[in-house]
Design a protein around this motif. Structure first.
Motif, short mmCIF file in Angstrom:
data_model
loop_
_atom_site.label_atom_id
_atom_site.label_comp_id
_atom_site.label_asym_id
_atom_site.label_seq_id
_atom_site.Cartn_x
_atom_site.Cartn_y
_atom_site.Cartn_z
N VAL A 142 0.87 -1.18 0.00
CA VAL A 142 0.00 0.00 0.00
C VAL A 142 0.91 1.23 0.00
CG1 VAL A 142 -1.75 1.30 1.25
CG2 VAL A 142 -1.87 -1.19 1.20
N GLY B 185 5.25 5.02 -3.20
CA GLY B 185 6.37 5.96 -3.11
C GLY B 185 7.66 5.16 -3.23
N ASP C 244 -2.03 2.40 -4.95
CA ASP C 244 -1.83 3.80 -4.56
C ASP C 244 -3.13 4.58 -4.75
OD1 ASP C 244 0.98 5.51 -4.04
OD2 ASP C 244 -0.80 6.71 -4.53
N LYS C 245 -3.38 5.49 -3.83
CA LYS C 245 -4.64 6.25 -3.91
C LYS C 245 -4.60 7.31 -5.02
CE LYS C 245 -3.54 9.59 -0.23
NZ LYS C 245 -3.65 10.89 -0.86
N VAL D 147 18.50 14.86 -2.36
CA VAL D 147 19.88 14.70 -1.88
C VAL D 147 20.09 13.26 -1.43
CG1 VAL D 147 21.55 15.43 -0.13
CG2 VAL D 147 20.02 17.12 -1.16
N CYS E 100 -6.83 4.64 -6.34
CA CYS E 100 -7.74 3.78 -5.58
C CYS E 100 -7.74 4.23 -4.12
CB CYS E 100 -7.26 2.34 -5.71
SG CYS E 100 -8.36 1.17 -4.97
N TRP F 68 -10.66 2.65 0.29
CA TRP F 68 -10.79 1.20 0.54
C TRP F 68 -10.84 0.94 2.04
CZ3 TRP F 68 -6.67 -0.16 3.48
CH2 TRP F 68 -5.52 0.62 3.36
N GLY G 217 3.28 6.49 3.70
CA GLY G 217 3.87 7.82 3.93
C GLY G 217 3.05 8.67 4.88
N GLY H 246 7.70 21.74 4.02
CA GLY H 246 8.99 22.23 3.55
C GLY H 246 8.79 23.08 2.31
N PRO I 203 14.66 22.92 2.50
CA PRO I 203 13.29 23.27 2.79
C PRO I 203 13.12 23.76 4.23
CG PRO I 203 13.58 20.90 3.00
CD PRO I 203 14.91 21.47 2.59
N PHE J 195 14.31 8.27 1.33
CA PHE J 195 14.49 8.24 -0.13
C PHE J 195 15.88 7.68 -0.45
CE2 PHE J 195 15.68 9.93 -4.23
CZ PHE J 195 14.55 9.68 -4.99
N THR J 196 16.90 8.28 0.16
CA THR J 196 18.28 7.84 -0.04
C THR J 196 18.43 6.35 0.24
OG1 THR J 196 19.10 9.98 0.73
CG2 THR J 196 20.64 8.14 0.82
C1 LIG Z 1 10.59 18.62 1.90
C2 LIG Z 1 11.23 17.28 1.98
C3 LIG Z 1 12.59 17.12 1.62
C4 LIG Z 1 13.18 15.88 1.72
N1 LIG Z 1 14.49 15.74 1.29
C5 LIG Z 1 15.03 14.49 1.28
C6 LIG Z 1 16.33 14.28 0.73
O1 LIG Z 1 16.96 15.20 0.22
N2 LIG Z 1 16.86 13.04 0.78
C7 LIG Z 1 16.18 11.97 1.32
O2 LIG Z 1 16.72 10.87 1.37
N3 LIG Z 1 14.93 12.15 1.81
C8 LIG Z 1 14.35 13.36 1.78
N4 LIG Z 1 13.07 13.53 2.24
C9 LIG Z 1 12.34 12.37 2.76
C10 LIG Z 1 11.84 11.47 1.63
O3 LIG Z 1 11.18 12.21 0.65
C11 LIG Z 1 10.89 10.43 2.21
O4 LIG Z 1 11.54 9.83 3.31
C12 LIG Z 1 10.53 9.35 1.22
O5 LIG Z 1 10.14 9.90 0.00
C13 LIG Z 1 9.43 8.49 1.81
O6 LIG Z 1 8.92 7.63 0.81
P1 LIG Z 1 7.60 6.83 1.06
O7 LIG Z 1 7.49 5.84 -0.05
O8 LIG Z 1 7.59 6.30 2.44
O9 LIG Z 1 6.43 7.90 1.05
P2 LIG Z 1 5.65 8.68 -0.13
O10 LIG Z 1 6.55 9.10 -1.20
O11 LIG Z 1 4.84 9.74 0.55
O12 LIG Z 1 4.67 7.59 -0.70
C14 LIG Z 1 3.53 7.16 -0.03
C15 LIG Z 1 2.52 6.77 -1.06
O13 LIG Z 1 1.39 6.22 -0.39
C16 LIG Z 1 0.22 6.61 -1.05
N5 LIG Z 1 -0.90 6.48 -0.12
C17 LIG Z 1 -1.14 7.20 1.00
N6 LIG Z 1 -2.26 6.77 1.59
C18 LIG Z 1 -2.74 5.75 0.85
C19 LIG Z 1 -3.88 4.92 0.94
N7 LIG Z 1 -4.75 5.04 1.93
N8 LIG Z 1 -4.07 3.99 -0.02
C20 LIG Z 1 -3.19 3.85 -1.05
N9 LIG Z 1 -2.10 4.62 -1.19
C21 LIG Z 1 -1.86 5.56 -0.25
C22 LIG Z 1 0.51 8.04 -1.49
O14 LIG Z 1 -0.31 8.44 -2.55
C23 LIG Z 1 1.98 7.95 -1.86
O15 LIG Z 1 2.16 7.72 -3.25
C24 LIG Z 1 12.43 14.77 2.17
C25 LIG Z 1 11.08 14.91 2.50
C26 LIG Z 1 10.48 16.15 2.38
C27 LIG Z 1 9.01 16.27 2.68
#
Ligand SMILES: Cc1cc2nc3c(=O)[nH]c(=O)nc-3n(C[C@H](O)[C@H](O)[C@H](O)COP(=O)(O)OP(=O)(O)OC[C@H]3O[C@@H](n4cnc5c(N)ncnc54)[C@H](O)[C@@H]3O)c2cc1C
Length: 410
Positions: free
Chosen positions: A11, A14, A37-38, A53, A175, A178, A205, A228, A274, A389-390
């Motif tokens: 789910v 990202g 993904d929603k 970064v 989606c 759910w 996320g 940010g 940010p 992300f990194t």
């Molecule tokens: C301003 C900012 C700067 C940053 N800079 C850096 C950096 O330079 N380097 C680094 O390493 N990290 C950085 N980060 C952190 C990094 O972006 C995150 O740690 C990383 O992207 C997290 O990925 P994720 O897949 O957990 O979350 P997300 O990318 O948020 O993905 C979560 C996904 O879940 C989906 N979702 C949510 N709820 C539901 C649901 N109910 N049903 C289905 N889908 C759902 C969303 O649509 C989304 O696509 C930064 C973050 C921010 C906000």
């Protein structure tokens, strides 16, 4: 309406969710994977809205999950990006103390970096000037991280999705609404369809706590989103640093302070930011459309209590970072790193992101580390803040290793 079944349902598409799918395939654990993904397109939240970064691993307490996955994750993501010829600027990073009393923190960062397997070097004033002629260090000392790089995060997400799709991963996008039925290992979709799974991994996320609750997981946590905003140096600004320039951060809070970041490609855009300002909606990127008044009221209360108790030195965060959305304060923070920057050198950027920062109601503190919590036929990835992300390839392996003994596939 469709009925669908898979071994592993992820789910959230990202970077964390996508890397999990990648590693499940790579390690030949299963090829029956669905990513739900929603949003109709991926990369609409943190993974497509971050600074790009690739952190080198200097900040994190040795032994923490962040420390364990950052250096290896960065190395792997860098290689992945290079192999595909995607934009990457291997420009390194300089960290300076903006105040004399912060100089000793450089030693802490150097020790942490070395313990975490990162490369770090001390610079004197001449060496600092050689890298960024306009930069200032209050003590004359700086740290140099040669292995920090910058990529274009949305390019990475789009390419990874495309490759996973080619390898047979199913994507169900757009989606929302759910409902989870953990006992039946099923999600009921809003259109009347369903997805059955053997194991679900929650990588949602900014919504990950809400997704976790129906599984009986994570009730002591609540999301405290921090926005940010980014500014950028105008194209005609005579100062254009060619490497990342960061202040020594306040290690009590999980924000790195306003910094200068050059672009991943040849466009001469240097971002400033940010900021880390409390947001009043998890996805309230612009205007007032996505404000959540109930959550905002609760969070204002939490923040006020944190301020009064000064837990984890929270007052310093409020005084130094909470109001940096105000241009004069942002300029002052930028000038602590490069004194010659003037208000007419900068403009607001279109880029904005919101951190999926968790607050722990039991300890009454912001959570600092990644959390990977087991639930019934499920794993919940909470607090996937920077550097998730990194670190995403290595974090995915760690999540899989933790879930492997309870994966009940096929
Ligand atoms: C301003 C900012 C700067 C940053 N800079 C850096 C950096 O330079 N380097 C680094 O390493 N990290 C950085 N980060 C952190 C990094 O972006 C995150 O740690 C990383 O992207 C997290 O990925 P994720 O897949 O957990 O979350 P997300 O990318 O948020 O993905 C979560 C996904 O879940 C989906 N979702 C949510 N709820 C539901 C649901 N109910 N049903 C289905 N889908 C759902 C969303 O649509 C989304 O696509 C930064 C973050 C921010 C906000």
């Amino acid at each position: 309406m469709s009925h669908h079944s898979c071994d592993v349902l992820i789910v959230g598409g990202g970077m964390v969710g996508l890397c999990l799918a990648h590693q499940l395939l790579e390690r030949k654990i299963t090829s029956s994977i669905t990513v739900l993904d929603k949003e109709p397109g991926l990369g609409r939240h943190s993974s497509g809205r971050n600074s790009g970064v690739l952190h080198a691993g200097l900040y994190y307490k040795p032994g923490s999950v962040k420390a364990r996955v950052c250096v290896g994750g960065a190395r792997r993501l860098r290689a992945w990006v290079q192999e595909r010829g995607l934009p990457m600027n291997a420009c390194g990073k300089v960290i300076v103390p903006p105040k004399l009393e912060l100089d000793a923190q450089l030693d802490v960062l150097a020790e942490r970096g070395t313990a975490n397997g990162a490369t770090v070097e001390f610079l004197d004033e001449t060496q600092l000037r050689h890298l960024i002629p306009e930069a200032r260090s209050a003590s004359g000392r700086a740290l140099w991280s040669p292995n920090t790089a910058v990529v274009k995060p949305l390019d990475v997400v789009i390419r990874l999705e495309q490759e996973l799709r080619e390898q047979g991963v199913s994507f169900v996008k757009g989606c929302s609404g759910w409902k989870a039925k953990p006992k039946c290992r099923e999600l009921l979709l809003a259109d009347g369809g369903s997805i059955n799974y053997s194991h679900v991994i929650n990588c949602a996320g900014l919504q990950a706590d809400r997704v976790a609750y129906p599984f009986g997981v994570g009730h002591q946590y609540t999301l405290l989103p921090f926005k940010g905003l980014y500014w950028q140096l105008k194209a005609n600004c005579p100062i254009q640093p060619r490497t990342n320039l960061y202040p020594v951060p306040d290690l009590n809070v999980p924000f790195l302070g306003v910094h200068f970041t050059p672009s991943a490609d040849t466009t001469p855009i240097v971002s400033i930011g940010p900021t880390a300002t409390p947001a009043f909606g998890r996805e309230n990127y612009r205007g007032l459309q996505a404000i959540e008044p109930g959550m905002a009221a609760k969070n204002i209360g939490l923040l006020a209590r944190q301020y009064l108790n000064n837990r984890g030195g929270f007052r310093r965060y409020v005084h130094e970072q909470a109001f940096l959305t105000l241009p004069p304060l942002l300029i002052r923070a930028a000038q602590e790193l490069i004194p010659a920057v003037r208000p007419n050198n900068i403009e607001l950027s279109q880029k904005v992101g919101i951190r999926s920062q968790l607050f722990n109601r039991q300890t009454e503190r912001l959570e600092d580390d990644f959390l990977c919590i087991p639930g019934p036929s499920s794993t919940h990835v909470l607090n996937a803040i920077s550097p998730a992300f990194t670190a995403s390839f290595a974090l995915a392996d760690l999540i899989i290793d933790q879930a492997l003994p309870v994966l009940n596939l096929g």
